[in-house]
Design a protein around this motif. Structure first.
Motif, mmCIF file in Angstrom:
data_model
loop_
_atom_site.group_PDB
_atom_site.id
_atom_site.type_symbol
_atom_site.label_atom_id
_atom_site.label_comp_id
_atom_site.label_asym_id
_atom_site.label_seq_id
_atom_site.Cartn_x
_atom_site.Cartn_y
_atom_site.Cartn_z
ATOM 1 N N LEU A 96 0.797 -1.235 -0.096
ATOM 2 C CA LEU A 96 0.077 0.021 0.057
ATOM 3 C C LEU A 96 0.861 1.306 -0.066
ATOM 4 O O LEU A 96 0.355 2.320 -0.365
ATOM 5 C CB LEU A 96 -0.941 0.043 1.113
ATOM 6 N N ALA A 97 2.133 1.210 0.429
ATOM 7 C CA ALA A 97 2.847 2.382 0.497
ATOM 8 C C ALA A 97 3.104 2.712 -0.880
ATOM 9 O O ALA A 97 3.431 4.200 -1.126
ATOM 10 C CB ALA A 97 4.237 1.990 1.044
ATOM 11 N N LYS A 98 2.983 2.051 -2.032
ATOM 12 C CA LYS A 98 3.339 2.296 -3.416
ATOM 13 C C LYS A 98 2.254 3.242 -4.045
ATOM 14 O O LYS A 98 2.200 3.503 -5.222
ATOM 15 C CB LYS A 98 3.666 1.420 -4.159
ATOM 16 N N MET A 99 1.120 3.415 -2.904
ATOM 17 C CA MET A 99 -0.303 3.561 -3.761
ATOM 18 C C MET A 99 -0.510 5.043 -3.275
ATOM 19 O O MET A 99 -0.341 5.305 -1.950
ATOM 20 C CB MET A 99 -1.404 2.617 -3.358
ATOM 21 N N GLU A 100 -1.254 5.882 -3.981
ATOM 22 C CA GLU A 100 -1.804 6.932 -3.344
ATOM 23 C C GLU A 100 -3.202 6.919 -2.787
ATOM 24 O O GLU A 100 -3.847 5.437 -2.880
ATOM 25 C CB GLU A 100 -2.242 8.073 -4.529
ATOM 26 N N ILE A 101 -3.778 7.525 -2.011
ATOM 27 C CA ILE A 101 -4.865 7.093 -1.242
ATOM 28 C C ILE A 101 -6.201 6.690 -2.161
ATOM 29 O O ILE A 101 -6.861 5.826 -1.679
ATOM 30 C CB ILE A 101 -5.508 8.524 -0.356
ATOM 31 N N LYS A 102 -6.463 7.322 -3.235
ATOM 32 C CA LYS A 102 -7.218 7.233 -4.146
ATOM 33 C C LYS A 102 -7.179 5.579 -4.942
ATOM 34 O O LYS A 102 -8.026 4.862 -5.008
ATOM 35 C CB LYS A 102 -7.315 8.010 -5.309
ATOM 36 N N GLU A 103 -5.888 5.349 -5.089
ATOM 37 C CA GLU A 103 -5.302 4.012 -5.693
ATOM 38 C C GLU A 103 -5.966 2.960 -4.654
ATOM 39 O O GLU A 103 -6.528 1.827 -5.202
ATOM 40 C CB GLU A 103 -4.134 4.094 -5.855
ATOM 41 N N MET A 104 -5.765 3.052 -3.366
ATOM 42 C CA MET A 104 -6.142 2.347 -2.311
ATOM 43 C C MET A 104 -7.610 1.894 -2.569
ATOM 44 O O MET A 104 -8.146 0.771 -2.550
ATOM 45 C CB MET A 104 -6.000 2.673 -0.881
ATOM 46 N N LEU A 105 -8.430 2.968 -2.919
ATOM 47 C CA LEU A 105 -9.834 2.851 -2.616
ATOM 48 C C LEU A 105 -10.359 1.952 -3.886
ATOM 49 O O LEU A 105 -10.900 1.017 -3.952
ATOM 50 C CB LEU A 105 -10.729 4.074 -2.501
ATOM 51 N N PHE A 106 -9.919 2.495 -5.057
ATOM 52 C CA PHE A 106 -10.236 1.741 -6.178
ATOM 53 C C PHE A 106 -9.617 0.541 -6.667
ATOM 54 O O PHE A 106 -10.351 -0.341 -7.192
ATOM 55 C CB PHE A 106 -9.892 2.830 -7.410
ATOM 56 N N LYS A 107 -8.459 0.314 -6.492
ATOM 57 C CA LYS A 107 -7.751 -1.127 -6.733
ATOM 58 C C LYS A 107 -8.036 -2.150 -5.773
ATOM 59 O O LYS A 107 -8.595 -3.121 -6.302
ATOM 60 C CB LYS A 107 -6.149 -0.857 -6.688
ATOM 61 N N ILE A 108 -8.351 -1.874 -4.174
ATOM 62 C CA ILE A 108 -8.789 -2.930 -3.625
ATOM 63 C C ILE A 108 -10.225 -3.112 -3.849
ATOM 64 O O ILE A 108 -10.713 -4.237 -3.766
ATOM 65 C CB ILE A 108 -8.748 -2.786 -1.998
ATOM 66 N N ARG A 109 -11.152 -2.037 -4.058
ATOM 67 C CA ARG A 109 -12.458 -2.293 -4.233
ATOM 68 C C ARG A 109 -12.592 -3.220 -5.475
ATOM 69 O O ARG A 109 -13.670 -3.959 -5.770
ATOM 70 C CB ARG A 109 -13.221 -1.173 -4.473
ATOM 71 N N LYS A 110 -11.931 -3.009 -6.624
ATOM 72 C CA LYS A 110 -12.192 -3.696 -7.846
ATOM 73 C C LYS A 110 -11.732 -5.208 -7.682
ATOM 74 O O LYS A 110 -12.560 -6.077 -8.350
ATOM 75 C CB LYS A 110 -10.952 -3.138 -9.021
ATOM 76 N N VAL A 111 -10.805 -5.421 -7.030
ATOM 77 C CA VAL A 111 -10.754 -6.936 -6.792
ATOM 78 C C VAL A 111 -11.785 -7.653 -6.010
ATOM 79 O O VAL A 111 -11.994 -8.699 -6.361
ATOM 80 C CB VAL A 111 -9.247 -6.944 -5.798
ATOM 81 N N PHE A 112 -12.128 -6.782 -4.910
ATOM 82 C CA PHE A 112 -13.416 -7.471 -4.441
ATOM 83 C C PHE A 112 -14.674 -7.511 -5.185
ATOM 84 O O PHE A 112 -15.638 -8.468 -5.120
ATOM 85 C CB PHE A 112 -13.912 -6.440 -2.992
ATOM 86 N N LEU A 113 -14.913 -6.427 -6.197
ATOM 87 C CA LEU A 113 -16.058 -6.609 -7.068
ATOM 88 C C LEU A 113 -15.690 -7.581 -7.870
ATOM 89 O O LEU A 113 -16.683 -8.309 -8.045
ATOM 90 C CB LEU A 113 -15.984 -5.236 -7.994
ATOM 91 N N TYR A 114 -14.685 -8.015 -8.513
ATOM 92 C CA TYR A 114 -14.409 -9.356 -9.263
ATOM 93 C C TYR A 114 -14.984 -10.612 -8.497
ATOM 94 O O TYR A 114 -15.646 -11.504 -9.101
ATOM 95 C CB TYR A 114 -13.206 -9.106 -9.653
ATOM 96 N N SER A 115 -14.322 -10.661 -7.117
ATOM 97 C CA SER A 115 -14.749 -11.750 -6.339
ATOM 98 C C SER A 115 -16.297 -11.897 -6.348
ATOM 99 O O SER A 115 -16.822 -12.948 -6.270
ATOM 100 C CB SER A 115 -13.960 -11.859 -5.310
ATOM 101 N N LEU A 116 -16.867 -10.708 -5.905
ATOM 102 C CA LEU A 116 -18.478 -10.629 -5.627
ATOM 103 C C LEU A 116 -19.004 -11.171 -6.995
ATOM 104 O O LEU A 116 -20.186 -11.657 -6.857
ATOM 105 C CB LEU A 116 -18.724 -9.280 -5.366
ATOM 106 N N ILE A 117 -18.445 -10.668 -8.337
ATOM 107 C CA ILE A 117 -19.455 -11.131 -9.359
ATOM 108 C C ILE A 117 -19.510 -12.674 -9.624
ATOM 109 O O ILE A 117 -20.289 -13.244 -9.752
ATOM 110 C CB ILE A 117 -18.665 -10.472 -10.738
#
Length: 433
Positions: A96-117
């Motif tokens: 996470l140290a390599k990400m900006e705050i917005k990236e944390m939201l969008f990237k982590i959320r996208k992974v969870f969305l794919y799993s939810l699908i």
């Protein structure tokens, strides 16, 4: 890998940690946020779990149950704690140290969305087969056997488990991702932004998990509070209620009897007082928690040693829990059955095993994590504030869920704490610019 051998997530996280080690060897750099209060408390808690076991060495060396010594049990449990709270925790922090705050939201959320699908497709087919009796869809559902780490099986009580082994674990998954999926309503401009949240709520309902129903409902209330504070989103709450009414009405038209029966069963299942005597699992759950409290009363300051709860609980099981309860006879008291009885509550487990000192340390971790989240919500706007809201909803849900499960293998908790640590670091950088 002990407790982790049946968890596919641990395989990928372990591989990730190996990459981190390689990176550290190559760059000779690793991020250790030793100045952060959350990281400090985690380290102190892990150290205390070791110290309390040393202080109880005279009983730990004598403990023996289910072909397992007290020392062996401690090593296994301590290894599991270190993997979750240190090894994987450090992996999250450094990534996470390599990400900006917005990236944390969008990237982590996208992974969870794919799993939810994937979970939603599986769950939809499972619901059609189990709840509505469309058996012709079962061959389609069985195609998921070709997915890695998945084995299709139908729950005998008409509850769905989707991609998880059992409905309770599926509920934990849904609790973990609920806040992230709700956040699409705040950030997305697409008309489909309500679908992830709707999928979580529908899957929770058909999972049949009482804990899932209660916790996710509370998470939804917290999210609705933040949503209603912004005049732009008040209409969304009204639209959500309308959409729910339409879907429920359609279900009533096509299969009204089963829908009414299903709703009645869910309401009845939430009557814990009645289910305490009717449900064997509830008798076991509350009986083991009661025994842990008794162990704590006998050892209030330092506990009995990390991982030693089950050895001491055996003498404190109440009669109302063991009477006519096959779980104690076949599993919990059966010396031939190697699986140890679960504690069913992390907080009562910590009271018994680590005493007031360990319990207070752990509660401080929970307190400061919530405190940090609230501070970030007040200091930020837009996507940064949304991420803080997501973390708050996630942590509240998982902290409540620890009232009925006693494992530290709640990966999203440690991921959320890592997000908070990096959140503070990123805010300091922005404030200095």
């Amino acid at each position: 890998m002990g407790e982790f051998k049946s968890e596919s997530a641990a395989i990928f996280l372990s591989a990730g940690f190996l990459f981190l080690i390689a990176s550290v060897i190559y760059t000779r750099k690793i991020i250790l946020p030793y100045n952060n209060i959350l990281f400090q408390i985690v380290i102190l808690f892990v150290i205390w779990c070791f110290i309390t076991t040393l202080l109880n060495a005279n009983t730990v060396v004598l403990n023996y149950f289910k072909h397992t010594t007290g020392i062996s049990r401690f090593l296994r449990q301590y290894f599991a704690l270190i993997i979750s709270a240190l090894i994987f925790f450090l992996l999250y922090i450094n990534v996470l140290a390599k990400m900006e705050i917005k990236e944390m939201l969008f990237k982590i959320r996208k992974v969870f969305l794919y799993s939810l699908i994937v979970a939603s497709v599986y769950g939809f087919l499972e619901t059609m087969v189990i709840v509505f009796g469309f058996r012709f869809l079962y061959p389609v559902l069985k195609m998921f056997d070709y997915f890695p780490f998945l084995e299709v099986s139908l729950h005998p009580e008409g509850r769905i488990s989707s991609i998880s082994y059992e409905p309770p674990f599926f509920a934990i998954y849904l609790i973990s991702i609920a806040g992230w999926m709700f956040s699409y309503i705040l950030t997305s401009k697409k008309p489909t932004k309500f679908l992830p949240a709707a999928a979580v709520l529908i899957l929770t309902y058909f999972s049949g998990s009482r804990t899932g129903l209660i916790v996710i409902f509370l998470q939804l209330i917290v999210f609705s509070f933040f949503l209603y504070q912004d005049i732009r989103f008040k209409i969304y709450i009204k639209n959500s209620l309308i959409a729910f009414s339409i879907v429920f009405s359609v279900l009533l038209v096509f299969n009204g009897e089963k829908v009414i029966r299903s709703v009645s069963d869910k309401i009845e299942s939430l009557d814990f007082k009645s289910n305490l005597t009717k449900s064997v699992s509830n008798q076991s759950r509350f009986g083991i928690q009661y025994a842990s409290i008794q162990v704590f009363k006998q050892n209030p300051v330092i506990g009995v040693g990390f991982g030693q709860q089950a050895y001491h609980n055996r003498t404190y099981y109440p009669g109302w829990a063991t009477k006519n309860n096959y779980e104690f006879e076949l599993f919990y008291r059966n010396k031939k059955e190697r699986t140890f009885p679960p504690g069913y509550n992390l907080y009562t487990r910590l009271l018994a095993e680590t005493g007031l000192i360990g319990f207070i340390l752990f509660i401080l971790l929970l307190y400061f994590s919530i405190r940090e989240t609230v501070i970030f919500m007040k200091k930020t706007q837009n996507e940064e504030k949304v991420l803080a809201i997501v973390i708050l909803i996630t942590l509240l849900g998982l902290y409540i869920n620890w009232l009925q499960i006693d494992t530290f293998r709640m990966y999203i908790v440690w991921l959320s704490l890592a997000v908070l640590i990096q959140f503070r670091n990123k805010l300091k950088v922005l404030q200095n610019e």
